[in-house]
Design an enzyme around this catalytic site. Structure first.
Site, PDB file in Angstrom:
ATOM      1  N   ARG A  37       0.026  33.034  30.487  1.00 37.42           N
ATOM      2  CA  ARG A  37      -0.034  31.822  31.296  1.00 37.42           C
ATOM      3  C   ARG A  37      -1.258  30.983  30.924  1.00 37.42           C
ATOM      4  NH1 ARG A  37       4.740  32.015  33.053  1.00 37.42           N
ATOM      5  NH2 ARG A  37       4.342  29.842  32.643  1.00 37.42           N
ATOM      6  N   HIS A  67      -2.707  36.186  19.004  1.00 37.31           N
ATOM      7  CA  HIS A  67      -1.620  35.253  19.322  1.00 37.31           C
ATOM      8  C   HIS A  67      -2.051  34.399  20.508  1.00 37.31           C
ATOM      9  CE1 HIS A  67       2.289  33.583  20.124  1.00 37.31           C
ATOM     10  NE2 HIS A  67       2.931  34.373  19.288  1.00 37.31           N
ATOM     11  N   TYR A  70       1.858  31.651  24.591  1.00 32.91           N
ATOM     12  CA  TYR A  70       3.023  30.886  24.103  1.00 32.91           C
ATOM     13  C   TYR A  70       3.386  29.745  25.038  1.00 32.91           C
ATOM     14  CZ  TYR A  70       5.076  34.470  27.081  1.00 32.91           C
ATOM     15  OH  TYR A  70       5.343  35.323  28.125  1.00 32.91           O
ATOM     16  N   HIS A 107       2.365  28.945  18.562  1.00 37.76           N
ATOM     17  CA  HIS A 107       3.649  28.249  18.484  1.00 37.76           C
ATOM     18  C   HIS A 107       3.329  26.761  18.417  1.00 37.76           C
ATOM     19  CE1 HIS A 107       5.947  31.757  20.639  1.00 37.76           C
ATOM     20  NE2 HIS A 107       5.293  32.139  19.564  1.00 37.76           N
ATOM     21  N   GLU A 142       3.512  29.310  13.649  1.00 38.94           N
ATOM     22  CA  GLU A 142       4.638  30.246  13.581  1.00 38.94           C
ATOM     23  C   GLU A 142       5.943  29.496  13.319  1.00 38.94           C
ATOM     24  OE1 GLU A 142       4.698  33.184  16.669  1.00 38.94           O
ATOM     25  OE2 GLU A 142       6.710  33.886  16.136  1.00 38.94           O
ATOM     26  N   ASP A 176       8.372  34.536  11.336  1.00 40.67           N
ATOM     27  CA  ASP A 176       9.003  35.434  12.301  1.00 40.67           C
ATOM     28  C   ASP A 176      10.459  35.617  11.874  1.00 40.67           C
ATOM     29  OD1 ASP A 176      10.564  36.232  14.657  1.00 40.67           O
ATOM     30  OD2 ASP A 176       8.711  35.954  15.790  1.00 40.67           O
ATOM     31  N   HIS A 179      13.084  34.432  14.357  1.00 39.12           N
ATOM     32  CA  HIS A 179      13.099  32.968  14.471  1.00 39.12           C
ATOM     33  C   HIS A 179      13.730  32.296  13.249  1.00 39.12           C
ATOM     34  CE1 HIS A 179       9.392  33.145  17.402  1.00 39.12           C
ATOM     35  NE2 HIS A 179      10.431  33.819  17.833  1.00 39.12           N
ATOM     36  N   HIS A 211       6.135  38.404  11.437  1.00 38.42           N
ATOM     37  CA  HIS A 211       6.611  39.067  12.654  1.00 38.42           C
ATOM     38  C   HIS A 211       7.946  39.701  12.323  1.00 38.42           C
ATOM     39  CE1 HIS A 211       4.170  36.328  15.597  1.00 38.42           C
ATOM     40  NE2 HIS A 211       3.447  37.296  15.085  1.00 38.42           N
ATOM     41  N   ASP A 224      16.275  32.574  20.004  1.00 38.11           N
ATOM     42  CA  ASP A 224      15.003  33.293  20.119  1.00 38.11           C
ATOM     43  C   ASP A 224      15.045  34.434  21.131  1.00 38.11           C
ATOM     44  OD1 ASP A 224      12.429  34.183  19.984  1.00 38.11           O
ATOM     45  OD2 ASP A 224      11.487  32.332  20.691  1.00 38.11           O
ATOM     46  N   HIS A 226      14.522  38.441  20.795  1.00 39.44           N
ATOM     47  CA  HIS A 226      14.206  39.541  19.877  1.00 39.44           C
ATOM     48  C   HIS A 226      15.009  40.794  20.238  1.00 39.44           C
ATOM     49  CE1 HIS A 226       9.929  37.696  19.154  1.00 39.44           C
ATOM     50  NE2 HIS A 226      10.888  36.804  19.117  1.00 39.44           N
ATOM     51  N   GLU A 256       7.446  42.680  17.220  1.00 38.98           N
ATOM     52  CA  GLU A 256       7.430  42.100  18.574  1.00 38.98           C
ATOM     53  C   GLU A 256       8.776  42.377  19.216  1.00 38.98           C
ATOM     54  OE1 GLU A 256       7.005  37.978  17.183  1.00 38.98           O
ATOM     55  OE2 GLU A 256       5.041  37.968  18.155  1.00 38.98           O
TER      56      GLU A 256
HETATM   57 ZN    ZN Z   1      10.293  34.834  19.502  1.00 45.76          ZN
HETATM   58 FE    FE Z   2       6.903  35.851  16.749  1.00 44.27          FE
HETATM   59 FE    FE Z   3       5.070  34.056  18.719  1.00 38.44          FE
END
Ligand code: ZN
Ligand code: FE
Ligand code: FE
Length: 276
Positions: A37, A67, A70, A107, A142, A176, A179, A211, A224, A226, A256
């Site tokens: 957050r 990272h 996000y 991102h 990314e 990724d 992605h 990733h 998206d 995973h 991930e």
């Molecule tokens: Zn993702």
């Molecule tokens: Fe990723």
């Molecule tokens: Fe990411």
């Protein structure tokens, strides 16, 4: 030897992450710089960092990947949201200097009806404000699945951001697998062609981290989601081919996938076996 690891919780500090990584057969890892957050990060504990650095050296942990939250959006139409992304990322990069020589992935953002072109300009503008010549971290954009109005759905969009940044030597890309497959790059049937295209559009020397994720959705679905390694549409063999691809040698590969530690340990073991 392939450098493999996974995303770990940073709540107990760096030494704890290092030891956890080693316990599951990893020699790299990824962590969030603060909770997703984007709230205030606690100050770094220098004793923990020193202990981690010694432990990493002894145990062969290489480059690690931080990272960004996000939830940041560097190309929001709301100036306050962009400002928050800028302040948060600048603060993260300041703290990353305690761990020089590592990677900071984010991102690129969602342009939300402003159009990709405007988004690209705003992301580059933000990077031009926070990158400094004396920093020791490489900032990674990314590759995104293209969900909603995400910027970074194509290699061209990422190249367009990089092109507008002055301190290009501080920039790289994190690929990724979930992605790019979602975005329409067929790494299952045409991996060499995808890497050729990456090289032509961005340059493979910019590809600094990967990733490794399977995906819950079929090719080009822009979703998206995973999936665990070998349980999705990409599959174990294709992911092994990526991890062992000679053009990607030396990069950190981070999982991930939706897993607890035992699942990660098992996936790391599976991926340490080269493709047939
Ligand atoms: Zn993702
Ligand atoms: Fe990723
Ligand atoms: Fe990411």
């Amino acid at each position: 030897m392939v450098r493999l690891g996974c995303h770990l919780s940073s709540s107990k500090g760096f030494l704890h992450m290092g030891k956890t990584a080693v316990s599951i057969g990893a020699d790299t890892f990824q962590f969030f710089t603060r909770n997703p957050r984007g709230s205030k990060a606690k100050e770094l504990d220098e004793k923990d960092i020193q202990a981690y650095l010694a432990y990493a050296e002894e145990n062969g942990i290489g480059t690690i990947v931080a990272h960004a939250p996000y939830t940041l959006n560097a190309c929001s139409s709301d100036e306050k949201v962009r400002e928050f992304a800028r302040l948060t990322m600048a603060d993260d990069l300041r703290r990353m200097e305690y761990l020089p020589g590592n990677l900071y992935n984010f991102h690129p953002g969602s342009h939300v009806r402003q159009g990709a072109q405007k988004g690209i300009e705003q992301i580059a503008e933000l990077l031009n404000e926070i990158l400094t010549p004396d920093m020791h971290t490489t900032v990674l954009l990314e590759t995104m699945a293209g969900k909603g109005s995400e910027v970074g759905r194509s290699f061209e969009e990422l190249a367009a951001v990089i092109e507008r940044v002055e301190l290009k030597e501080k920039l790289g890309v994190c690929l990724d697998t979930c992605h790019v497959y979602d975005a329409g790059y067929d790494i299952v049937n045409d991996l060499d062609r995808v890497l050729e295209e990456f090289d032509r559009v961005i340059g493979l020397e910019r590809l600094k981290a990967v990733h490794v994720n399977d995906t819950k959705n079929p090719f080009e679905s822009h979703k998206d989601r995973h999936e665990k390694i070998g349980e999705g549409y990409i599959g174990l063999e294709a992911l092994r081919c990526i991890v062992y691809h000679p053009l990607l040698a030396g990069r950190p590969f981070c999982l991930e996938t939706p897993n607890e530690l035992t699942g990660y340990a098992q996936e790391i073991r599976m991926l340490r076996t080269p493709p047939a």
